[in-house]
Scaffold this active site. Structure first.
Site, PDB file in Angstrom:
ATOM      1  N   TRP A  86      20.469   1.085 -23.816  1.00 19.39           N
ATOM      2  CA  TRP A  86      21.877   1.457 -23.966  1.00 19.39           C
ATOM      3  C   TRP A  86      22.587   0.332 -24.747  1.00 19.39           C
ATOM      4  CZ3 TRP A  86      26.134   0.172 -20.093  1.00 19.39           C
ATOM      5  CH2 TRP A  86      27.313   0.854 -20.408  1.00 19.39           C
ATOM      6  N   ASP A 111      19.329  -0.734 -13.447  1.00 26.28           N
ATOM      7  CA  ASP A 111      20.547  -0.053 -13.871  1.00 26.28           C
ATOM      8  C   ASP A 111      20.371   1.422 -13.530  1.00 26.28           C
ATOM      9  OD1 ASP A 111      22.736   1.035 -15.061  1.00 26.28           O
ATOM     10  OD2 ASP A 111      22.235   0.474 -17.106  1.00 26.28           O
ATOM     11  N   LYS A 128      28.217   9.857 -13.990  1.00 25.75           N
ATOM     12  CA  LYS A 128      27.517  11.083 -14.394  1.00 25.75           C
ATOM     13  C   LYS A 128      27.201  11.971 -13.204  1.00 25.75           C
ATOM     14  CE  LYS A 128      27.245   8.624 -17.997  1.00 25.75           C
ATOM     15  NZ  LYS A 128      27.053   8.557 -19.415  1.00 25.75           N
TER      16      LYS A 128
HETATM   17  N1  PMP Z   1      23.847   2.250 -17.958  1.00 33.01           N
HETATM   18  C1  PMP Z   1      23.404   3.214 -18.760  1.00 33.01           C
HETATM   19  C2  PMP Z   1      21.973   3.256 -19.112  1.00 33.01           C
HETATM   20  C3  PMP Z   1      24.298   4.174 -19.248  1.00 33.01           C
HETATM   21  O1  PMP Z   1      23.832   5.133 -20.042  1.00 33.01           O
HETATM   22  C4  PMP Z   1      25.647   4.104 -18.873  1.00 33.01           C
HETATM   23  C5  PMP Z   1      26.623   5.115 -19.361  1.00 33.01           C
HETATM   24  N2  PMP Z   1      26.513   5.519 -20.638  1.00 33.01           N
HETATM   25  C6  PMP Z   1      26.050   3.070 -18.023  1.00 33.01           C
HETATM   26  C7  PMP Z   1      25.119   2.159 -17.581  1.00 33.01           C
HETATM   27  C8  PMP Z   1      27.425   2.806 -17.523  1.00 33.01           C
HETATM   28  O2  PMP Z   1      28.321   3.796 -17.520  1.00 33.01           O
HETATM   29  P1  PMP Z   1      29.669   3.686 -16.679  1.00 33.01           P
HETATM   30  O3  PMP Z   1      30.202   2.317 -16.877  1.00 33.01           O
HETATM   31  O4  PMP Z   1      30.520   4.729 -17.269  1.00 33.01           O
HETATM   32  O5  PMP Z   1      29.291   3.957 -15.281  1.00 33.01           O
END
Ligand code: PMP
Length: 419
Positions: free
Chosen positions: A150, A231, A267
């Site tokens: 990411w 993560d 998500k």
């Molecule tokens: N880690 C990964 C791999 C992701 O794809 C995302 C969202 N695109 C996130 C962390 C963090 O997203 P958020 O801060 O919106 O929870």
């Protein structure tokens, strides 16, 4: 006078969205964003707009039925309209339930009070707090992240004060895991180095290790004293089961070793804008865990003081209530199944067109994204001629597709690879 160059040019995804918004074509399609869309309408996220306008109230819940039969629970809580500050570490019940969701109901680490969990600003904030904590208190400042990963990971950890290196993850030749390269790279990492692992549904590749491969990764990491930092942005999205998607993390915790975990509810609960997430640190003893918590407070306090209350209350209400939790899991399964069916439909559509190439990776890959294997030039054709927007690395969001839009996507992919 403030003088800076524009930062926007460096943000691949925001460029994609800006270009998409400007495009007047009625068939335009944005497959860049990682937000779940339902079958019927692209303008729907999880909720109907009416839900978003509902008052914040406690002890009652509504179920919103979307047009395709998918339903989503929304919380409304609030006689008391609680808007007080939370403690620095966030909502205690939310933290407890979040740890249980990933580590399991009967996790010995939780029972032995070896886990410290703090509420943070979604996944991103949890990664950043974890990164800052490690930069301050951990003896090895190097973090290995997968190649690719990411796009925010290198920036988060560099700004947190860690030194970022990569390990091989994706093999373009097989469009699968570069398992041999991964083991080799982690095998030559310095003892004690931190390793960022996507818990499931790897973004952007959609390629996850098998359980057997996870076991080998774990053995190697433990034998070298590497510190896992998971993560988890997609628990429930990969297989449709929260417990199945948690298996790799539970495997690491079960061996009694240390690990970090950043959880996001963006998500899997559709709470993108609520910014609700958690950082857990599994320690070797309860004494270390309580000291770690006190240090996490010192990281959080000057960063954002304390986290927001609303999203965490929504999550806690769903996780605590057996019925709501049951309904949520049913909905997650429906979302995961819909993504899997979109994969099959796209694969079938390419086969039906006789599109050259082996497209089986579309059905093999997991989670929200497919790493199509399309190159930059092919992506340009897709965008310029077919109004399909995606990141230039060829990643598309399967969650952004519907049965209606698949033929258009397949036509565009066919044209791009046969040009
Ligand atoms: N880690 C990964 C791999 C992701 O794809 C995302 C969202 N695109 C996130 C962390 C963090 O997203 P958020 O801060 O919106 O929870």
């Amino acid at each position: 006078q403030i003088k800076v160059v524009s930062g926007l040019d460096h943000e691949m995804l925001s460029q994609v969205t800006v270009a998409y918004n400007k495009d007047p074509s009625p068939v335009k399609l944005n497959l860049g964003v990682g937000a779940y869309r339902i079958e019927v309408s692209f303008s729907f996220l999880f909720y109907r707009p009416s839900v978003l306008e509902m008052p914040y109230s406690r002890y009652c819940s509504y179920r919103i039925s979307c047009c395709n039969g998918l339903s989503y629970l929304c919380l409304i809580s609030g006689r008391s309209r609680v808007k007080e500050y939370l403690p620095i570490t966030g909502l205690a019940e939310f933290n407890k339930l979040s740890a249980k969701l990933m580590f399991g109901e009967d996790s010995p680490a939780i029972r032995e009070n070896r886990v410290t969990t703090v509420q943070c600003l979604s996944g991103t904030g949890s990664l950043r707090v974890g990164g800052e904590f490690l930069a301050k208190h951990y003896h090895e400042r190097t973090i290995y992240i997968p190649q690719p990963t990411w796009g925010n990971h290198p920036k988060i950890f560099t700004l947190a004060g860690l030194s970022v290196k990569t390990y091989r993850y994706y093999d373009p030749a097989t469009r699968g895991l570069h398992f041999h390269g991964l083991l080799e790279d982690l095998g030559s990492a310095p003892s004690g180095a931190i390793v960022l692992l996507h818990a499931c549904a790897h973004n952007p590749t959609g390629v996850d290790p098998t359980i057997q491969q996870w076991q080998k990764i774990r053995q190697l990491m433990r034998s070298k004293g590497l510190l896992p930092f998971f993560d988890s942005a997609y628990q429930g999205f990969a297989s449709g089961s929260l417990d199945t998607d948690a298996k790799p993390v539970r495997m690491f915790v079960a061996d009694g070793g240390e690990c970090l975990l950043a959880q996001s509810y963006a998500k899997n609960m559709g709470l993108y804008g609520e910014r609700v997430g958690a950082l857990s640190i599994v320690c070797k003893t309860a004494d270390v865990a309580s000291k770690v918590e006190s240090q996490l407070k010192l990281v959080i306090r000057p960063m954002f003081s304390n986290p927001p209350i609303h999203g965490a209350s929504i999550v806690a209400t769903i996780l605590r209530d057996r019925n709501l939790f049951g309904e949520w899991t049913v909905e997650l399964k429906a979302m995961a199944d819909r993504i899997i069916s979109m994969r099959q439909k796209l694969f079938d559509a390419l086969r039906a067109r006789g599109t050259p190439g082996d497209w089986s990776h579309i059905i093999k890959q997991i989670g929200m994204f497919t790493f199509t294997g399309l190159n930059k030039e092919q992506v340009t054709i897709m965008t310029k001629e077919y109004h399909i927007y995606m990141t230039s690395d060829g990643r598309i969001s399967m969650a952004g597709l519907s049965s209606k839009t698949i033929p258009h996507l397949a036509d565009a992919m066919h044209a791009a690879v046969t040009r």
